[in-house]
Design an enzyme around this catalytic site. Sequence first.
Site, PDB file in Angstrom:
ATOM      1  N   ASP A 187      48.662 -52.608  49.839  1.00  0.00           N
ATOM      2  CA  ASP A 187      48.149 -51.974  48.621  1.00  0.00           C
ATOM      3  C   ASP A 187      49.081 -50.803  48.298  1.00  0.00           C
ATOM      4  OD1 ASP A 187      46.025 -53.571  49.656  1.00  0.00           O
ATOM      5  OD2 ASP A 187      44.537 -52.329  48.628  1.00  0.00           O
ATOM      6  N   LYS A 189      44.865 -53.626  41.286  1.00  0.00           N
ATOM      7  CA  LYS A 189      43.831 -52.740  41.828  1.00  0.00           C
ATOM      8  C   LYS A 189      43.712 -51.497  40.954  1.00  0.00           C
ATOM      9  CE  LYS A 189      42.916 -50.120  46.118  1.00  0.00           C
ATOM     10  NZ  LYS A 189      43.365 -49.907  47.512  1.00  0.00           N
ATOM     11  N   LYS A 202      41.149 -56.030  41.977  1.00  0.00           N
ATOM     12  CA  LYS A 202      40.424 -55.251  42.979  1.00  0.00           C
ATOM     13  C   LYS A 202      39.909 -53.968  42.353  1.00  0.00           C
ATOM     14  CE  LYS A 202      40.860 -52.922  47.464  1.00  0.00           C
ATOM     15  NZ  LYS A 202      41.697 -52.730  48.683  1.00  0.00           N
TER      16      LYS A 202
END
Length: 259
Positions: A121, A183, A219
């Site tokens: 991430d 995300k 996400k």
Amino acid sequence: MSCGARKMIKFSHKYLENDYLLREEIINNPKASLFAKLIDSTLLKQNATEQQIENLCLEAIKCHFRAVCIPPFYVEKAFSKLQNTDVRLATVVGFPLGYNTLETKVSEVVNLVSLHVDEIDFVQNVSLVKNNNFKQLEKEFKSIVEASKGSLVKVILETALLTDEEIYKCAMLAALSGIHVIKTSTGFASRGASINDIEIIKKALTQYQNETGIFVGIKASGGIRNYHDALSLVKSGATRLGTSGGFEIVNEKVNHTSY
């Protein structure tokens, strides 16, 4: 969705098919217990202790969460706990501000891949967005995907700092650059995920899928504290949830921490 229609979808990463199917199941049958496999159980506080990381891993194994997302410093410890379980190991790069040099970010990714992480991430360079330098941002995206050597890659947009137009442009560019999941947030900005964020990202990724046939995940992260928040975000398009409140979500309770 029929099996025939699903076969027409190409997934940007092989591990996204399970996320996609589980989201479909939740929308049709919204049970709290089903959320476990969409949850990246997260502990990214600066003062996280070894015992807290161990407890996070043990809880994730017990609850069968999708992954744990932890600081790079604790990756080796977490790997020893999660090995031979169904919980994936995720960590962060360029966290939480994202304005590291590209060389630094790539070096972080290479190091973490060597430590057996499953998912990366990374925080995008928001300064490039604000300078309208999407050519350099594309280079960052593609370089990190290449360095990941097949690990699943999520880009953290930090939507609290972006306009709706910037969220859309970044999501589309990320998909075009081969990133697997978009995300929303680090959990360190002024706010976490919102329904509006997810809807904008979903709009961009739907256009991308219509043009290419490739599915990219979403996400939602930051501020997800209960089952109702989680359900609303999933219905809006999220296929993963980054939260410190995974246990509370699957048991329909409320989490009061800041992530």
